[in-house]
Write a protein that holds these residues in place. Structure first.
Motif, short mmCIF file in Angstrom:
data_model
loop_
_atom_site.label_atom_id
_atom_site.label_comp_id
_atom_site.label_asym_id
_atom_site.label_seq_id
_atom_site.Cartn_x
_atom_site.Cartn_y
_atom_site.Cartn_z
N THR A 13 43.47 23.01 -48.31
CA THR A 13 43.51 21.56 -48.07
C THR A 13 44.79 20.93 -48.62
OG1 THR A 13 42.46 21.02 -50.18
CG2 THR A 13 40.98 21.41 -48.33
N LEU A 14 45.01 19.70 -48.20
CA LEU A 14 46.15 18.92 -48.69
C LEU A 14 46.07 18.70 -50.20
CD1 LEU A 14 48.38 17.77 -46.94
CD2 LEU A 14 47.17 15.58 -46.94
N GLU A 15 44.88 18.38 -50.68
CA GLU A 15 44.71 18.17 -52.12
C GLU A 15 44.99 19.46 -52.89
OE1 GLU A 15 42.85 16.58 -49.96
OE2 GLU A 15 43.26 14.51 -50.57
N GLY A 16 44.55 20.57 -52.32
CA GLY A 16 44.80 21.86 -52.96
C GLY A 16 46.29 22.13 -53.06
N MET A 17 47.02 21.80 -51.99
CA MET A 17 48.47 22.03 -51.98
C MET A 17 49.18 21.08 -52.94
SD MET A 17 50.68 24.01 -50.35
CE MET A 17 52.45 24.12 -50.51
N ARG A 18 48.90 19.78 -52.82
CA ARG A 18 49.67 18.78 -53.58
C ARG A 18 49.31 18.73 -55.05
NH1 ARG A 18 49.26 13.65 -49.49
NH2 ARG A 18 50.72 14.38 -47.91
N GLU A 19 48.04 18.94 -55.36
CA GLU A 19 47.61 18.82 -56.76
C GLU A 19 47.30 20.17 -57.38
OE1 GLU A 19 44.31 16.08 -56.89
OE2 GLU A 19 45.32 14.74 -55.47
N GLY A 20 46.59 21.01 -56.63
CA GLY A 20 46.16 22.30 -57.19
C GLY A 20 47.32 23.25 -57.42
N PRO A 43 47.11 21.55 -39.86
CA PRO A 43 46.35 20.33 -40.16
C PRO A 43 45.21 20.57 -41.15
CG PRO A 43 45.76 21.19 -38.00
CD PRO A 43 46.94 21.99 -38.47
N ASP A 44 45.02 19.57 -42.02
CA ASP A 44 43.88 19.59 -42.92
C ASP A 44 42.73 18.86 -42.24
OD1 ASP A 44 41.97 19.22 -44.84
OD2 ASP A 44 43.36 18.61 -46.41
N GLN A 45 41.80 19.62 -41.75
CA GLN A 45 40.61 19.02 -41.12
C GLN A 45 39.38 19.35 -41.94
OE1 GLN A 45 40.92 20.89 -37.23
NE2 GLN A 45 41.71 19.00 -36.38
N SER A 46 39.60 19.49 -43.26
CA SER A 46 38.49 19.96 -44.09
C SER A 46 37.30 19.01 -44.04
CB SER A 46 38.95 20.15 -45.53
OG SER A 46 39.70 19.03 -45.95
N GLY A 47 37.55 17.75 -43.69
CA GLY A 47 36.45 16.81 -43.57
C GLY A 47 35.43 17.21 -42.53
N ALA A 84 44.06 13.74 -40.03
CA ALA A 84 44.45 15.09 -40.41
C ALA A 84 45.95 15.12 -40.65
CB ALA A 84 44.08 16.06 -39.30
N THR A 85 46.37 15.86 -41.66
CA THR A 85 47.80 15.96 -41.99
C THR A 85 48.12 17.43 -42.22
OG1 THR A 85 47.34 13.98 -43.29
CG2 THR A 85 49.55 14.88 -43.44
N TRP A 86 49.35 17.81 -41.88
CA TRP A 86 49.72 19.20 -42.12
C TRP A 86 49.75 19.51 -43.60
CZ3 TRP A 86 54.39 19.90 -38.26
CH2 TRP A 86 53.88 19.94 -36.96
N ILE A 87 49.42 20.74 -43.94
CA ILE A 87 49.33 21.13 -45.35
C ILE A 87 50.68 21.73 -45.80
CG2 ILE A 87 47.97 22.42 -47.05
CD1 ILE A 87 45.61 22.29 -45.04
N ALA A 88 50.83 23.05 -45.81
CA ALA A 88 52.08 23.63 -46.34
C ALA A 88 53.29 23.34 -45.47
CB ALA A 88 51.90 25.13 -46.54
N ALA A 89 53.06 23.15 -44.15
CA ALA A 89 54.20 22.90 -43.25
C ALA A 89 54.92 21.60 -43.61
CB ALA A 89 53.73 22.87 -41.80
N ASN A 90 54.20 20.69 -44.27
CA ASN A 90 54.81 19.42 -44.69
C ASN A 90 55.38 19.48 -46.10
OD1 ASN A 90 54.55 17.95 -42.41
ND2 ASN A 90 52.99 16.54 -43.18
N SER A 91 55.24 20.62 -46.77
CA SER A 91 55.71 20.73 -48.16
C SER A 91 56.58 21.97 -48.35
CB SER A 91 54.52 20.81 -49.12
OG SER A 91 53.65 19.72 -48.95
N PRO A 92 57.65 22.13 -47.52
CA PRO A 92 58.45 23.36 -47.62
C PRO A 92 59.07 23.57 -49.00
CG PRO A 92 59.54 21.74 -46.22
CD PRO A 92 58.16 21.23 -46.46
N SER A 93 59.42 22.46 -49.69
CA SER A 93 60.05 22.65 -51.01
C SER A 93 59.04 23.20 -52.01
CB SER A 93 60.67 21.34 -51.51
OG SER A 93 59.69 20.35 -51.60
N LEU A 94 57.79 22.79 -51.89
CA LEU A 94 56.75 23.33 -52.78
C LEU A 94 56.48 24.81 -52.45
CD1 LEU A 94 54.73 22.98 -55.04
CD2 LEU A 94 53.16 21.84 -53.45
N VAL A 95 56.54 25.16 -51.16
CA VAL A 95 56.37 26.57 -50.77
C VAL A 95 57.48 27.41 -51.43
CG1 VAL A 95 56.33 28.20 -48.83
CG2 VAL A 95 55.29 25.93 -48.56
N ARG A 96 58.71 26.88 -51.40
CA ARG A 96 59.83 27.61 -52.02
C ARG A 96 59.66 27.69 -53.54
NH1 ARG A 96 62.59 25.07 -47.74
NH2 ARG A 96 63.10 23.20 -48.91
#
Ligand SMILES: [Zn+2]
Length: 309
Positions: A13-20, A43-47, A84-96
């Motif tokens: 999920t987005l929360e998992g990526m951004r906070e976790g 996309p985060d469609q966890s809802g 819905a919002t993209w998860i890791a695809a929207n956070s390439p710097s965090l992936v790196r």
């Protein structure tokens, strides 16, 4: 050789990526360990999980594991009331950042909910499109192709195993089981070795047979009987509300001299030609509402003679 624990972090999920994920990077740095992060890119469609309330057994599990505490309300509403919002695809710097910290980054999926709920009904082309999009986003972020993949919700089909083979990965970690093996399904043996998750996850254990939050790590440690085990955590759970539990687990593993490693380290010690071939079966599993892919019986057929061309 020292006993090892392969640590697999699923990011759903987005929360998992951004906070976790950032919190886990700090935790792992403090413990001086490396792990494998399997990322959901799309996309985060966890809802949509809310709609799975209709499924028998799910409501019971939600209550038992306190799903809101585990995932948070925002995650549970994402893709329903929230866009819905993209998860890791929207956070390439965090992936790196994950890779730069020495961890392995693998592909979990493009659309987690689609895979989890509909995989058996997807055409081979659709499955390929899902993985292709995730792999493209991975390459965009990291500049090299992935070496590993872990299917969402431990769901595989013969088609998904075939598609994974086409990406020439070093290994996949799609199933639950005992030890590394070559997968066989629907009469076909595939080329990519499986490194299964060997231990139960937090949500499978909490509230079952009197095991509570305090008893989870004891339960897990008594289950670690093999020289190599694989444990799966979720960035949205163990990276957030349950981080203290993982912190304690890592301390206790260090005290016991069990070395925490990324799954790529376990893959390095695999001798492909010696790996047994096992059936992959999709069956009910303790603590889970749905069915999931598991290491089944040893196959009598040789791995090599029945590989697809
Ligand atoms: Zn997942």
């Amino acid at each position: 050789m020292v006993d090892r624990l392969g640590l697999k972090v699923d990011v759903d999920t987005l929360e998992g990526m951004r906070e976790g994920v950032p919190a886990l990077l700090r935790l792992f740095e403090r413990h001086d360990i490396r792990a494998t992060f399997f990322l959901s890119f799309g996309p985060d469609q966890s809802g949509r999980a809310v709609f799975r309330l209709m499924r028998p057994g799910f409501l019971k599990k939600m209550m038992r594991t306190r799903a809101v505490e585990m995932y948070g309300w925002r995650a549970m509403l994402r893709g329903t009331l929230l866009p819905a919002t993209w998860i890791a695809a929207n956070s390439p710097s965090l992936v790196r950042e994950i890779e730069a910290a020495g961890h392995e980054v693998g592909v979990h999926c493009w659309n987690h909910v689609l895979w989890q709920d509909h995989l058996p009904r997807l055409s081979r082309e659709r499955v390929e499109e899902e993985l292709r999009r995730a792999v493209d986003a991975y390459v965009d972020a990291l500049g090299h192709p992935p070496h590993s993949c872990a299917a969402p919700a431990w769901m595989v089909t013969a088609s998904s195993l075939e598609v994974q083979d086409s990406f020439a990965l070093d290994y996949c970690s799609d199933v639950r089981g005992e030890a590394a093996f070559m997968p066989r399904m629907n009469g076909r043996t595939f080329r990519t070795p499986q490194i299964p998750t060997t231990l139960p996850t937090l949500d499978e254990v909490l509230g079952v047979e009197g095991v509570g939050r305090e008893g989870f790590n004891d339960h897990l440690l008594t289950r670690m009987i093999r020289p190599s085990e694989v444990h799966t955590v979720h960035a949205e759970a163990e990276g957030r509300a349950y981080r203290d539990l993982l912190d304690e687990l890592l301390t206790r593993l260090a005290e016991r001299d069990r070395k925490v490693v990324p799954l790529s380290d376990l893959a390095l010690s695999i001798r492909l030609e010696e790996l047994p071939v096992h059936e992959v079966v999709v069956e009910a599993f303790p603590g889970r509402a749905g069915r999931l892919a598991q290491q089944g019986e040893l196959s009598r057929d040789s791995a090599r003679e029945s590989q697809p061309a």
